[in-house]
Design an enzyme around this catalytic site. Structure first.
Site, mmCIF file in Angstrom:
data_model
loop_
_atom_site.group_PDB
_atom_site.id
_atom_site.type_symbol
_atom_site.label_atom_id
_atom_site.label_comp_id
_atom_site.label_asym_id
_atom_site.label_seq_id
_atom_site.Cartn_x
_atom_site.Cartn_y
_atom_site.Cartn_z
ATOM 1 N N GLU A 92 0.829 -1.205 0.000
ATOM 2 C CA GLU A 92 0.000 0.000 0.000
ATOM 3 C C GLU A 92 0.868 1.262 0.000
ATOM 4 O O GLU A 92 0.549 2.235 -0.661
ATOM 5 C CB GLU A 92 -0.954 0.015 1.196
ATOM 6 N N TYR A 121 -5.649 6.421 4.939
ATOM 7 C CA TYR A 121 -5.904 5.433 3.888
ATOM 8 C C TYR A 121 -5.151 4.122 4.174
ATOM 9 O O TYR A 121 -5.728 3.035 4.132
ATOM 10 C CB TYR A 121 -5.495 5.982 2.512
ATOM 11 N N ASP A 167 -9.584 5.476 -1.813
ATOM 12 C CA ASP A 167 -8.542 6.187 -2.553
ATOM 13 C C ASP A 167 -9.189 6.826 -3.783
ATOM 14 O O ASP A 167 -10.419 6.843 -3.913
ATOM 15 C CB ASP A 167 -7.392 5.249 -2.932
#
Ligand code: SF4
Length: 347
Positions: free
Chosen positions: A45, A128, A146
């Protein structure tokens, strides 16, 4: 909207169409009880912020080969990590990556915390990333939003309010859809839908498993979403990059820790200013410099035009580096070095 039907359709589509990604546990294996490794989910990520899957994948494979656990990563020298990160850009993220790995290794005995809130408390882990790791690695019902998910929401609900003001509303809409039974799969299903079907320019609505629930598709103007406020033009800065060679070595300097590309090795440069520099400020040696053209580079907040100068000579307070070692430089310097070393010089 029939939310239960939408969830069921998207998850069924994901079961059959999930992308095969090196950090991912396939839905069938996940259903059989296999859990994703939080270290791999977190690393992927962080790498995927601001870059694409094809670009990030070789880096991910190389990192996990060299440093298979978060403890291995925590023990890396800063310089080695920075060199391995070169080409992924956004070097502040690499520094945060190391700080986070060291916090997990030092404060959590190498075990990632398993809630969104405790993940958020780790250095450099934003909302996030915390949500993504909580959902994908720990099956927490986190709302993972996102740019891809924002786009899908803006189309499903035909949200007229432009970005960025619409972000809270898009996030709330996504939050209402989170599947509490399979939150990790749900987050990844939405990611995959955004990446492979509900694409930015030309959504492939004829392949979309939830088109019957999509308000924009029903209107026929799905490609016009998300609405956006017109962006101000990116400002431009100018500078000079100095490529000083001595035999087959090139003079590099270590940049200050704070600021853009902080702590990285790079070519000596002038300051980067709103007008092209008129004197050879920042030159590493008092030699005769020859013009080697210009390069352009785009950073997040500005575009940079660098005039490239080359000379052969000696200098103090530089790090002499073999030309074949330049590939590890941040791309702006690699471009300038290649410009000087591989193109005919302008006399
Ligand atoms: Fe996106 Fe088209 Fe599916 Fe709507 S129908 S979610 S626009 S791919």
């Amino acid at each position: 909207m029939n939310t239960a039907d939408l969830r069921a359709r998207l998850l069924a589509w994901y079961d059959d169409n999930a992308r095969d990604l090196p950090w991912r546990v396939r839905p069938r294996d996940h259903a059989a009880g296999v859990r994703a490794d939080p270290y791999r989910v977190w690393l992927s990520e962080v790498m995927l912020q601001q870059t694409t899957v094809p670009h990030a994948t070789p880096y991910f494979l190389s990192f996990t080969r060299r440093w298979p656990t978060v403890i291995d990563l925590a023990n890396v020298e800063d310089g080695d990590l920075m060199a391995a990160w070169a080409g992924l850009g956004y070097y502040a993220r690499a520094r945060n990556l190391l700080a986070c790995a060291r916090a997990v290794a030092g404060q959590h005995r190498g075990v990632f915390p398993d809630t969104e809130e405790s993940l958020r408390a780790l250095p450099g882990v934003g909302a996030y990333t915390a949500a993504a790791v909580a959902a994908i690695a720990f099956d927490r019902a986190a709302n993972v939003v996102d740019g891809n998910v924002e786009r899908v929401m803006s189309r499903l609900f035909a949200v007229e309010e432009p970005l960025p003001d619409s972000k809270p509303r898009l996030k709330a809409l996504a939050g209402d859809l989170v599947d509490g039974h399979r939150p990790g799969d749900w987050a990844q299903a939405l990611m995959d839908l955004g990446a492979t079907v509900c694409k930015p320019k030309s959504p492939l609505c004829d392949r979309c498993p939830v088109s019957m629930h999509c308000a924009a598709f029903a209107r026929g103007d799905q490609g016009t979403f998300p609405r956006k406020t017109k962006k101000a033009a990116r400002p431009r800065r100018y500078g000079i990059a100095y490529v000083l060679t001595h035999g087959d070595e090139v003079a590099l300097v270590r940049r200050p820790d704070k600021g853009l590309l902080g702590g990285m090795l790079g070519l000596p440069t002038s300051d980067w200013t709103v007008a092209p520099p008129t004197v050879l400020q920042g030159a590493p040696a008092d030699v005769v410099w020859r013009e080697a053209g210009e390069i352009e580079h785009v950073f997040t907040h500005f575009s940079l035009t660098l005039r490239v100068l080359w000379a052969e000579g000696e200098a103090a307070d530089v790090v002499w580096t073999p030309m074949k070692g330049l590939d590890a430089l941040p791309s702006v310097f690699l471009k300038a070095a290649r410009q000087a070393l591989l193109t005919p010089l302008l006399l």
